[in-house]
Design a protein around this motif. Structure first.
Motif, PDB file in Angstrom:
ATOM      1  N   GLY A  11      -0.955   6.905  -1.513  1.00  0.00           N
ATOM      2  CA  GLY A  11      -1.947   5.829  -1.631  1.00  0.00           C
ATOM      3  C   GLY A  11      -2.352   5.319  -0.259  1.00  0.00           C
ATOM      4  N   GLY A  13      -4.953   5.962   1.512  1.00  0.00           N
ATOM      5  CA  GLY A  13      -6.392   5.920   1.820  1.00  0.00           C
ATOM      6  C   GLY A  13      -7.017   4.546   1.719  1.00  0.00           C
ATOM      7  N   SER A  14      -6.268   3.554   1.245  1.00  0.00           N
ATOM      8  CA  SER A  14      -6.866   2.209   1.094  1.00  0.00           C
ATOM      9  C   SER A  14      -5.773   1.151   1.079  1.00  0.00           C
ATOM     10  CB  SER A  14      -7.674   2.123  -0.218  1.00  0.00           C
ATOM     11  OG  SER A  14      -6.821   2.289  -1.334  1.00  0.00           O
ATOM     12  N   GLY A  15      -6.192  -0.106   1.118  1.00  0.00           N
ATOM     13  CA  GLY A  15      -5.313  -1.255   0.878  1.00  0.00           C
ATOM     14  C   GLY A  15      -4.055  -1.276   1.719  1.00  0.00           C
ATOM     15  N   ARG A  35      -5.657  10.903  -4.127  1.00  0.00           N
ATOM     16  CA  ARG A  35      -6.384  11.879  -4.943  1.00  0.00           C
ATOM     17  C   ARG A  35      -7.802  12.110  -4.462  1.00  0.00           C
ATOM     18  NH1 ARG A  35      -5.676   8.648 -10.355  1.00  0.00           N
ATOM     19  NH2 ARG A  35      -6.295   7.126  -8.778  1.00  0.00           N
ATOM     20  N   LYS A  39     -12.268   9.530   0.496  1.00  0.00           N
ATOM     21  CA  LYS A  39     -11.631   8.273   0.926  1.00  0.00           C
ATOM     22  C   LYS A  39     -10.597   8.538   2.022  1.00  0.00           C
ATOM     23  CE  LYS A  39      -8.981   5.733  -2.034  1.00  0.00           C
ATOM     24  NZ  LYS A  39      -8.805   5.060  -3.335  1.00  0.00           N
ATOM     25  N   CYS A  59      -3.391  14.877  -3.208  1.00  0.00           N
ATOM     26  CA  CYS A  59      -2.291  15.116  -4.147  1.00  0.00           C
ATOM     27  C   CYS A  59      -2.254  13.993  -5.177  1.00  0.00           C
ATOM     28  CB  CYS A  59      -0.973  15.156  -3.363  1.00  0.00           C
ATOM     29  SG  CYS A  59       0.497  15.288  -4.382  1.00  0.00           S
ATOM     30  N   ASN A  86       3.777   4.237  -2.117  1.00  0.00           N
ATOM     31  CA  ASN A  86       2.914   3.050  -2.209  1.00  0.00           C
ATOM     32  C   ASN A  86       1.840   3.186  -3.288  1.00  0.00           C
ATOM     33  OD1 ASN A  86       1.197   0.707  -0.895  1.00  0.00           O
ATOM     34  ND2 ASN A  86      -0.128   2.518  -0.914  1.00  0.00           N
ATOM     35  N   THR A 109       1.656   6.541 -13.037  1.00  0.00           N
ATOM     36  CA  THR A 109       1.393   6.366 -11.596  1.00  0.00           C
ATOM     37  C   THR A 109       2.548   5.624 -10.924  1.00  0.00           C
ATOM     38  OG1 THR A 109      -0.949   6.143 -12.156  1.00  0.00           O
ATOM     39  CG2 THR A 109      -0.303   5.553  -9.907  1.00  0.00           C
ATOM     40  N   TYR A 151       2.576  -3.534 -16.489  1.00  0.00           N
ATOM     41  CA  TYR A 151       2.669  -3.430 -15.019  1.00  0.00           C
ATOM     42  C   TYR A 151       4.070  -3.881 -14.577  1.00  0.00           C
ATOM     43  CZ  TYR A 151       1.538  -4.145 -10.057  1.00  0.00           C
ATOM     44  OH  TYR A 151       1.521  -4.109  -8.679  1.00  0.00           O
ATOM     45  N   LYS A 155       7.109  -1.828 -12.708  1.00  0.00           N
ATOM     46  CA  LYS A 155       7.657  -2.236 -11.406  1.00  0.00           C
ATOM     47  C   LYS A 155       9.152  -2.573 -11.514  1.00  0.00           C
ATOM     48  CE  LYS A 155       3.970  -1.767  -8.771  1.00  0.00           C
ATOM     49  NZ  LYS A 155       3.960  -0.897  -7.591  1.00  0.00           N
ATOM     50  N   MET A 184      -2.178  -9.332  -2.742  1.00  0.00           N
ATOM     51  CA  MET A 184      -2.883  -9.002  -1.485  1.00  0.00           C
ATOM     52  C   MET A 184      -4.337  -8.705  -1.829  1.00  0.00           C
ATOM     53  SD  MET A 184      -0.147  -6.287   0.053  1.00  0.00           S
ATOM     54  CE  MET A 184       0.016  -5.441  -1.491  1.00  0.00           C
ATOM     55  N   THR A 186      -6.896  -6.453  -1.787  1.00  0.00           N
ATOM     56  CA  THR A 186      -7.143  -5.018  -1.596  1.00  0.00           C
ATOM     57  C   THR A 186      -8.057  -4.507  -2.717  1.00  0.00           C
ATOM     58  OG1 THR A 186      -5.386  -4.239  -3.054  1.00  0.00           O
ATOM     59  CG2 THR A 186      -4.735  -4.756  -0.780  1.00  0.00           C
ATOM     60  N   PRO A 187      -8.509  -3.249  -2.637  1.00  0.00           N
ATOM     61  CA  PRO A 187      -9.340  -2.677  -3.716  1.00  0.00           C
ATOM     62  C   PRO A 187      -8.643  -2.652  -5.086  1.00  0.00           C
ATOM     63  CG  PRO A 187      -9.492  -1.333  -1.748  1.00  0.00           C
ATOM     64  CD  PRO A 187      -8.408  -2.335  -1.488  1.00  0.00           C
ATOM     65  N   PHE A 188      -7.336  -2.900  -5.101  1.00  0.00           N
ATOM     66  CA  PHE A 188      -6.557  -2.993  -6.337  1.00  0.00           C
ATOM     67  C   PHE A 188      -7.246  -3.913  -7.361  1.00  0.00           C
ATOM     68  CE2 PHE A 188      -2.756  -4.627  -8.669  1.00  0.00           C
ATOM     69  CZ  PHE A 188      -2.043  -3.459  -8.877  1.00  0.00           C
TER      70      PHE A 188
HETATM   71  N1  LIG Z   1      -2.869  -5.777  -4.260  1.00  0.00           N
HETATM   72  C1  LIG Z   1      -1.885  -6.541  -4.705  1.00  0.00           C
HETATM   73  O1  LIG Z   1      -2.063  -7.737  -4.991  1.00  0.00           O
HETATM   74  C2  LIG Z   1      -0.493  -5.965  -4.837  1.00  0.00           C
HETATM   75  C3  LIG Z   1       0.591  -6.866  -4.907  1.00  0.00           C
HETATM   76  C4  LIG Z   1       1.877  -6.355  -4.997  1.00  0.00           C
HETATM   77  C5  LIG Z   1       2.091  -4.989  -5.006  1.00  0.00           C
HETATM   78  N2  LIG Z   1       1.019  -4.140  -4.945  1.00  0.00           N
HETATM   79  C6  LIG Z   1       1.295  -2.703  -4.935  1.00  0.00           C
HETATM   80  O2  LIG Z   1       0.877  -2.201  -3.683  1.00  0.00           O
HETATM   81  C7  LIG Z   1       0.586  -0.803  -3.809  1.00  0.00           C
HETATM   82  C8  LIG Z   1      -0.739  -0.492  -3.114  1.00  0.00           C
HETATM   83  O3  LIG Z   1      -1.780  -1.116  -3.798  1.00  0.00           O
HETATM   84  P1  LIG Z   1      -3.070  -1.733  -3.076  1.00  0.00           P
HETATM   85  O4  LIG Z   1      -3.089  -3.162  -3.389  1.00  0.00           O
HETATM   86  O5  LIG Z   1      -3.132  -1.301  -1.667  1.00  0.00           O
HETATM   87  O6  LIG Z   1      -4.219  -1.075  -3.972  1.00  0.00           O
HETATM   88  P2  LIG Z   1      -5.246   0.136  -3.694  1.00  0.00           P
HETATM   89  O7  LIG Z   1      -6.069  -0.129  -2.485  1.00  0.00           O
HETATM   90  O8  LIG Z   1      -5.931   0.341  -5.002  1.00  0.00           O
HETATM   91  O9  LIG Z   1      -4.287   1.351  -3.355  1.00  0.00           O
HETATM   92  C9  LIG Z   1      -3.713   2.207  -4.294  1.00  0.00           C
HETATM   93  C10 LIG Z   1      -3.817   3.611  -3.733  1.00  0.00           C
HETATM   94  O10 LIG Z   1      -3.085   4.484  -4.582  1.00  0.00           O
HETATM   95  C11 LIG Z   1      -3.811   5.703  -4.700  1.00  0.00           C
HETATM   96  N3  LIG Z   1      -3.439   6.309  -5.980  1.00  0.00           N
HETATM   97  C12 LIG Z   1      -3.583   5.788  -7.221  1.00  0.00           C
HETATM   98  N4  LIG Z   1      -3.159   6.657  -8.144  1.00  0.00           N
HETATM   99  C13 LIG Z   1      -2.729   7.760  -7.465  1.00  0.00           C
HETATM  100  C14 LIG Z   1      -2.197   9.011  -7.863  1.00  0.00           C
HETATM  101  N5  LIG Z   1      -2.009   9.315  -9.156  1.00  0.00           N
HETATM  102  N6  LIG Z   1      -1.879   9.912  -6.905  1.00  0.00           N
HETATM  103  C15 LIG Z   1      -2.070   9.636  -5.598  1.00  0.00           C
HETATM  104  N7  LIG Z   1      -2.572   8.453  -5.157  1.00  0.00           N
HETATM  105  C16 LIG Z   1      -2.903   7.540  -6.089  1.00  0.00           C
HETATM  106  C17 LIG Z   1      -5.286   5.287  -4.664  1.00  0.00           C
HETATM  107  O11 LIG Z   1      -6.118   6.336  -4.161  1.00  0.00           O
HETATM  108  P3  LIG Z   1      -6.839   7.404  -5.117  1.00  0.00           P
HETATM  109  O12 LIG Z   1      -7.368   6.614  -6.289  1.00  0.00           O
HETATM  110  O13 LIG Z   1      -7.880   8.012  -4.270  1.00  0.00           O
HETATM  111  O14 LIG Z   1      -5.779   8.375  -5.496  1.00  0.00           O
HETATM  112  C18 LIG Z   1      -5.249   4.129  -3.669  1.00  0.00           C
HETATM  113  O15 LIG Z   1      -5.528   4.556  -2.356  1.00  0.00           O
HETATM  114  C19 LIG Z   1       0.618  -0.503  -5.313  1.00  0.00           C
HETATM  115  O16 LIG Z   1       1.849   0.105  -5.632  1.00  0.00           O
HETATM  116  C20 LIG Z   1       0.539  -1.884  -5.958  1.00  0.00           C
HETATM  117  O17 LIG Z   1       1.155  -1.912  -7.228  1.00  0.00           O
HETATM  118  C21 LIG Z   1      -0.259  -4.590  -4.847  1.00  0.00           C
END
Ligand SMILES: NC(=O)c1ccc[n+]([C@@H]2O[C@H](COP(=O)([O-])OP(=O)(O)OC[C@H]3O[C@@H](n4cnc5c(N)ncnc54)[C@H](OP(=O)(O)O)[C@@H]3O)[C@@H](O)[C@H]2O)c1
Length: 225
Positions: A11, A13-15, A35, A39, A59, A86, A109, A151, A155, A184, A186-188
């Motif tokens: 993961g 590529g973003s966030g 994936r 990106k 991947c 991540n 995931t 979710y 976790k 955070m 992010t694009p999440f």
């Molecule tokens: N944002 C929040 O508030 C928050 C808070 C606590 C914890 N988190 C955790 O932090 C982590 C990162 O999230 P983020 O906030 O940075 O969100 P994000 O920007 O959406 O990042 C998630 C990344 O995971 C990749 N991904 C998703 N499914 C995948 C798969 N099957 N195989 C490979 N890559 C995959 C996505 O890229 P592709 O779609 O291109 O594969 C994307 O780059 C996550 O585990 C999330 O649960 C987030």
């Protein structure tokens, strides 16, 4: 000390994954996994050029065969210091509104997508004689929350997985770490209205910096409790 060692970030590529890659790139080569090739390519272009490499691999972390092939190809060419699991996804709704597809997506995931890379890296770390695995969890792995049932379940699973490995790998030279952080910006959250005011959230850059500072082989890192 860190000469030509690589950090793999799923993961990346973003966030948060991309923000962590920037932190670790100060001392390590980084390899971003995701994936979406466009990106990843775009993300690689944003790094400052140094003597440390930035590469990417396409991947899907829910596909064990792909994960094994990709990790093997990285370990063949590089000394790997750390795998950061991540990649993750969240769909936030009352339990009855989640479709089977939503549930599978989060479970596959967040749980399989952590277990498969860890298992693949383990055999390769054993050959190297050392290594580290960092699992990005969430405060959703510490307590239940409204509209986050599946979710949180996913976790909590990663928390149990990581806590067990801390005990299982004791003395092996392979160090697992669980990381717990709150929201955070992010694009999440792009496809969700679960968070009403994203401006209140921490930046992924700030969280990545705190994780990097606290990364000293401890079993748990808490950014928020
Ligand atoms: N944002 C929040 O508030 C928050 C808070 C606590 C914890 N988190 C955790 O932090 C982590 C990162 O999230 P983020 O906030 O940075 O969100 P994000 O920007 O959406 O990042 C998630 C990344 O995971 C990749 N991904 C998703 N499914 C995948 C798969 N099957 N195989 C490979 N890559 C995959 C996505 O890229 P592709 O779609 O291109 O594969 C994307 O780059 C996550 O585990 C999330 O649960 C987030």
């Amino acid at each position: 000390m860190f000469l030509n060692k690589t950090v793999i970030i799923t993961g990346g590529g973003s966030g948060l994954g991309l923000a962590l890659a920037r932190q670790y790139h100060k001392n390590f080569n980084v390899c971003l996994i995701g994936r979406t090739e466009t990106k990843l390519k775009q993300a690689v272009k944003t790094f400052t050029k140094t003597d440390k490499k930035v590469t990417y691999k396409v991947c899907d972390v829910t596909n064990e065969e792909q994960v094994l092939n990709v990790l093997q190809s990285i370990f063949t060419n590089e000394q790997v210091h750390l795998l950061i699991n991540n990649a993750g996804t969240g769909i936030f709704q009352p339990l009855e509104s989640l479709s089977e597809k939503d549930i599978k997506c989060m479970i596959e995931t967040n749980i399989y997508g952590t277990i498969y890379p860890t298992r693949a890296a383990l055999q390769l770390f054993k050959k190297q004689g050392y290594g580290k695995v960092m699992n990005i969890i969430s405060t959703a792995g510490l307590r239940g929350k409204v509209n986050e049932s599946v979710y949180c379940a996913s976790k909590f699973a990663v928390r149990g997985f990581t806590e067990s490995l801390v005990k299982e790998w004791e003395g092996s030279g392979i160090y697992p770490t669980a990381v717990y952080m709150g929201g955070m910006d992010t694009p999440f959250w792009d496809e969700s209205d679960h968070i009403k005011d994203r401006s209140r959230l921490k930046s992924p850059e700030m969280v990545a910096e705190l994780i990097y500072e606290k990364d000293d082989n401890r079993g748990e890192i808490f950014i928020d409790r």
